[in-house]
Write a protein that holds these residues in place. Structure first.
Motif, PDB file in Angstrom:
ATOM      1  N   PRO A  29     -23.062  26.056  20.707  1.00  0.00           N
ATOM      2  CA  PRO A  29     -23.310  26.927  21.868  1.00  0.00           C
ATOM      3  C   PRO A  29     -24.216  28.111  21.547  1.00  0.00           C
ATOM      4  N   VAL A  30     -24.166  28.581  20.315  1.00  0.00           N
ATOM      5  CA  VAL A  30     -25.057  29.670  19.888  1.00  0.00           C
ATOM      6  C   VAL A  30     -26.504  29.192  19.942  1.00  0.00           C
ATOM      7  N   ALA A  31     -26.748  28.000  19.399  1.00  0.00           N
ATOM      8  CA  ALA A  31     -28.104  27.446  19.409  1.00  0.00           C
ATOM      9  C   ALA A  31     -28.590  27.230  20.850  1.00  0.00           C
ATOM     10  N   ALA A  32     -27.701  26.733  21.710  1.00  0.00           N
ATOM     11  CA  ALA A  32     -28.080  26.494  23.104  1.00  0.00           C
ATOM     12  C   ALA A  32     -28.406  27.817  23.815  1.00  0.00           C
ATOM     13  N   ASN A  33     -27.604  28.846  23.551  1.00  0.00           N
ATOM     14  CA  ASN A  33     -27.858  30.156  24.154  1.00  0.00           C
ATOM     15  C   ASN A  33     -29.190  30.728  23.687  1.00  0.00           C
ATOM     16  N   PRO A  62     -35.737  31.628  21.510  1.00  0.00           N
ATOM     17  CA  PRO A  62     -35.895  30.188  21.688  1.00  0.00           C
ATOM     18  C   PRO A  62     -36.352  29.476  20.410  1.00  0.00           C
ATOM     19  N   VAL A  63     -37.156  30.162  19.604  1.00  0.00           N
ATOM     20  CA  VAL A  63     -37.565  29.582  18.316  1.00  0.00           C
ATOM     21  C   VAL A  63     -36.341  29.408  17.419  1.00  0.00           C
ATOM     22  N   LEU A  64     -35.495  30.442  17.396  1.00  0.00           N
ATOM     23  CA  LEU A  64     -34.263  30.346  16.618  1.00  0.00           C
ATOM     24  C   LEU A  64     -33.370  29.225  17.154  1.00  0.00           C
ATOM     25  N   GLY A  65     -33.356  29.072  18.471  1.00  0.00           N
ATOM     26  CA  GLY A  65     -32.537  28.023  19.075  1.00  0.00           C
ATOM     27  C   GLY A  65     -32.975  26.631  18.666  1.00  0.00           C
ATOM     28  N   GLY A  66     -34.292  26.397  18.676  1.00  0.00           N
ATOM     29  CA  GLY A  66     -34.794  25.083  18.276  1.00  0.00           C
ATOM     30  C   GLY A  66     -34.474  24.759  16.830  1.00  0.00           C
ATOM     31  N   ALA A  67     -34.648  25.769  15.956  1.00  0.00           N
ATOM     32  CA  ALA A  67     -34.312  25.563  14.550  1.00  0.00           C
ATOM     33  C   ALA A  67     -32.807  25.488  14.364  1.00  0.00           C
ATOM     34  N   GLY A  68     -32.064  26.257  15.177  1.00  0.00           N
ATOM     35  CA  GLY A  68     -30.607  26.291  15.041  1.00  0.00           C
ATOM     36  C   GLY A  68     -29.944  24.971  15.352  1.00  0.00           C
ATOM     37  N   VAL A  69     -30.495  24.217  16.295  1.00  0.00           N
ATOM     38  CA  VAL A  69     -29.917  22.905  16.624  1.00  0.00           C
ATOM     39  C   VAL A  69     -29.868  22.028  15.375  1.00  0.00           C
ATOM     40  N   VAL A  70     -30.964  22.021  14.629  1.00  0.00           N
ATOM     41  CA  VAL A  70     -31.008  21.219  13.406  1.00  0.00           C
ATOM     42  C   VAL A  70     -30.181  21.870  12.302  1.00  0.00           C
ATOM     43  N   ALA A  91     -22.621  20.424  10.506  1.00  0.00           N
ATOM     44  CA  ALA A  91     -21.685  19.411  11.013  1.00  0.00           C
ATOM     45  C   ALA A  91     -21.841  18.089  10.274  1.00  0.00           C
ATOM     46  N   ALA A  92     -23.091  17.715  10.000  1.00  0.00           N
ATOM     47  CA  ALA A  92     -23.344  16.466   9.279  1.00  0.00           C
ATOM     48  C   ALA A  92     -22.768  16.506   7.859  1.00  0.00           C
ATOM     49  N   SER A  93     -22.799  17.685   7.237  1.00  0.00           N
ATOM     50  CA  SER A  93     -22.213  17.824   5.904  1.00  0.00           C
ATOM     51  C   SER A  93     -20.711  17.570   5.960  1.00  0.00           C
ATOM     52  N   GLY A  94     -20.081  18.065   7.022  1.00  0.00           N
ATOM     53  CA  GLY A  94     -18.656  17.810   7.192  1.00  0.00           C
ATOM     54  C   GLY A  94     -18.359  16.345   7.426  1.00  0.00           C
ATOM     55  N   ILE A  95     -19.207  15.692   8.229  1.00  0.00           N
ATOM     56  CA  ILE A  95     -19.027  14.252   8.485  1.00  0.00           C
ATOM     57  C   ILE A  95     -19.196  13.469   7.193  1.00  0.00           C
ATOM     58  N   ARG A  96     -20.130  13.885   6.359  1.00  0.00           N
ATOM     59  CA  ARG A  96     -20.326  13.226   5.070  1.00  0.00           C
ATOM     60  C   ARG A  96     -19.074  13.358   4.195  1.00  0.00           C
ATOM     61  N   THR A  97     -18.438  14.520   4.254  1.00  0.00           N
ATOM     62  CA  THR A  97     -17.191  14.705   3.511  1.00  0.00           C
ATOM     63  C   THR A  97     -16.086  13.821   4.084  1.00  0.00           C
ATOM     64  N   LEU A  98     -16.018  13.733   5.408  1.00  0.00           N
ATOM     65  CA  LEU A  98     -14.996  12.903   6.050  1.00  0.00           C
ATOM     66  C   LEU A  98     -15.202  11.416   5.749  1.00  0.00           C
ATOM     67  N   ALA A  99     -16.452  11.033   5.458  1.00  0.00           N
ATOM     68  CA  ALA A  99     -16.727   9.628   5.129  1.00  0.00           C
ATOM     69  C   ALA A  99     -16.077   9.220   3.809  1.00  0.00           C
ATOM     70  N   LYS A 100     -15.744  10.195   2.975  1.00  0.00           N
ATOM     71  CA  LYS A 100     -15.107   9.906   1.691  1.00  0.00           C
ATOM     72  C   LYS A 100     -13.589   9.793   1.804  1.00  0.00           C
ATOM     73  N   VAL A 101     -13.058  10.094   2.983  1.00  0.00           N
ATOM     74  CA  VAL A 101     -11.612  10.099   3.192  1.00  0.00           C
ATOM     75  C   VAL A 101     -11.101   8.668   3.358  1.00  0.00           C
TER      76      VAL A 101
END
Length: 505
Positions: free
Chosen positions: A168-172, A365-373, A379-389
């Motif tokens: 939501p921060v990135a979207a704002n 808006p520049v921060l927002g575009g970069a913030g999405v990634v 989040a992807a780092s967390g998913i990668r950790t969950l993949a090891k579970v």
């Protein structure tokens, strides 16, 4: 001299050999001065986007001006540099002496935003960081016993939630950052954010490894240039203020201490201790050096000491940056002195508040575009950790599902806890705190207190494995096999499959 040699005990020779081997540790290798600072600067560039994002988010949530946000950014750079030097150089009891870059972690951002928006202000954030970090410092010797309650199913859930709660921060930001502005959510703002995000993705695809790693920072620069051309950027206030300045202690006022805020921040500290422990172990494996419990303890104490002192200079909790651990693996440069040089560069940048004002003037808006990634990467780092579970014959799937779902409630419905007591809403208004509390409790309930557990406790357990019915097995003959979606018998002939429509007729 000869007398001393003859009277020297045998075990002294072994001690000398041990000392002579110590400088040969991979992390103790020294490069030329030019190479040391060049590789150190690369570490700074790799983590720069990550270290400036938390003060931008927290400062905006606190309603600070661009000048004050610039001070926050400078403070975070300054303290991050000092923390990095402490971690890499080390003093007795503090510092792992490993190539670990320190800085403000994302782990506490949503919690700090919740404290700020809950009425405590930035002063309550600083107070909670001080107390929670001192508690973290005190429990460091016992953390090896507590860490069993923070397995990957917990840390992965928490890290994933961190990334999701920041969306939501990135979207704002992408919409303009100020909901009261006339152009909030305009096509031009969102278009600029989309262009910046597109540049990040394009640069990430470039074959050059250095450009790919710096894709977010470079995209912010290019996006800002586009904004300047389009008349959407204002750098007129960058020159207002000191060019060089030492961070003023407690520049935003004396810290305040609220119990609910401290409890909420303590959860963040426990997560930070877990993350840093994992980073110390990971970089030890990458460097191929010995990492024992004492070295982990020294690293954690450096983390907590830096975090406890950081509010004095208007900064926040400090932890190791995982992306820089990856950089060590990619470059193969294992020297801790390279990272120490990076820490010195951060200190110098922190003494230049004008740079903080430049960053604060970057269009939201520049921060927002970069913030999405950027936040998506968390989040992807967390998913990668969950993949090891391991999800087989246990309740880990429901732990993850319930914890992430619980963590998303205050994000999906920000007023969900408005009718609850203030101490309760302060803790659970943060998605990260909510997810962490739920994950820790469920992990203890299902994975530590196993009384009453069975191999088939619920539909969640059954759903984690592929199941073939006994009737299907009875229909197969010796030598039957599946090839390209077809059932082939032992003689190589295709066996017709009975479809559901055929069975109806």
């Amino acid at each position: 001299m000869n007398i001393k040699k003859k009277s020297r005990p045998a075990n002294t020779t072994a001690s000398q050999k041990q000392q002579s081997h110590r400088p040969e540790r991979p992390e103790d290798k020294r490069l030329s001065l030019g190479s040391t600072f060049a590789y150190g600067f690369q570490h700074v560039l790799t983590m720069y986007g990550g270290i400036i994002a938390p003060p931008l988010i927290i400062g905006a949530a606190a309603g600070m001006s661009s000048q004050d946000i610039g001070l926050l950014i400078a403070a975070c750079l300054f303290v991050g540099g000092l923390a990095t030097i402490l971690q890499t150089v080390g003093i007795p009891w503090f510092g792992s002496q490993l190539p670990l870059v320190q800085g403000v972690s994302f782990a506490g951002v949503s919690t700090m935003v919740a404290i700020v928006q809950g009425g405590g202000g930035i002063q309550a954030v600083f107070g909670s960081v001080i107390v929670a970090s001192l508690i973290g410092l005190a429990i460091t010797p016992l953390f090896s016993k507590i860490i069993k309650f923070f397995p990957p199913v917990v840390t992965g859930t928490v890290i994933t939630t961190i990334g999701l709660t920041l969306m939501p921060v990135a979207a704002n930001w992408a919409m303009g950052g100020n909901a009261k502005a006339d152009n909030y959510g305009s096509v031009s703002n969102i278009g600029l954010a989309a262009a910046t995000m597109g540049i990040v993705l394009l640069l990430s695809k470039v074959g050059n490894a250095a450009i790919s790693r710096l894709s977010i920072l470079l995209a912010m620069v290019i996006g800002t240039i586009i904004a300047l051309i389009a008349g959407m950027a204002d750098f007129s206030k960058v020159g207002q203020g000191d060019i060089v300045a030492f961070p003023t202690p407690f520049a935003f006022g004396a810290p305040t201490f609220e119990i609910a805020a401290i409890i909420s921040m303590l959860i963040v500290i426990l997560v930070t201790l877990t993350e840093t422990s994992a980073d110390i172990i990971a970089v030890g494996e990458i460097v191929d050096t010995k990492v024992d419990s004492r070295r982990i303890g020294d690293g954690l104490r450096a983390d907590m000491l830096s975090s406890a002192i950081s509010p004095l200079f208007n900064s926040f909790t400090q932890s190791a940056f995982a992306q820089n651990v990856g950089l060590v693996a990619i470059t193969g440069i294992k020297s801790r002195f390279v990272v120490s040089a990076g820490g010195l560069i951060l200190v110098i940048l922190g003494l230049l508040p004008i740079l903080g004002r430049v960053v604060a003037a970057v269009p939201t808006p520049v921060l927002g575009g970069a913030g999405v990634v950027l936040f998506g990467t968390v989040a992807a780092s967390g998913i990668r950790t969950l993949a090891k579970v391991e999800y087989k014959n246990n309740m880990n799937l429901i732990i993850v599902a319930a914890s992430i779902g619980f963590g998303m409630i205050p994000i999906a419905a920000p007023k969900f806890y408005d009718q609850f007591p203030s101490w309760f809403s302060t803790i659970f208004h943060s998605g990260i705190s909510s997810a962490a509390v739920m994950a820790i409790i469920l992990n203890i309930l299902f994975n530590h207190f196993k009384a009453g557990n069975s191999d088939n406790q619920s539909v969640f357990v059954a759903g984690t494995d592929r199941i073939v019915s006994e009737e299907d097995i009875k229909c197969l003959s010796e030598g039957d096999r599946f090839e390209n979606g077809k059932l082939i018998d032992a003689d190589g002939n295709e066996v017709p499959l009975k479809t559901s429509s055929a069975s109806e007729h």
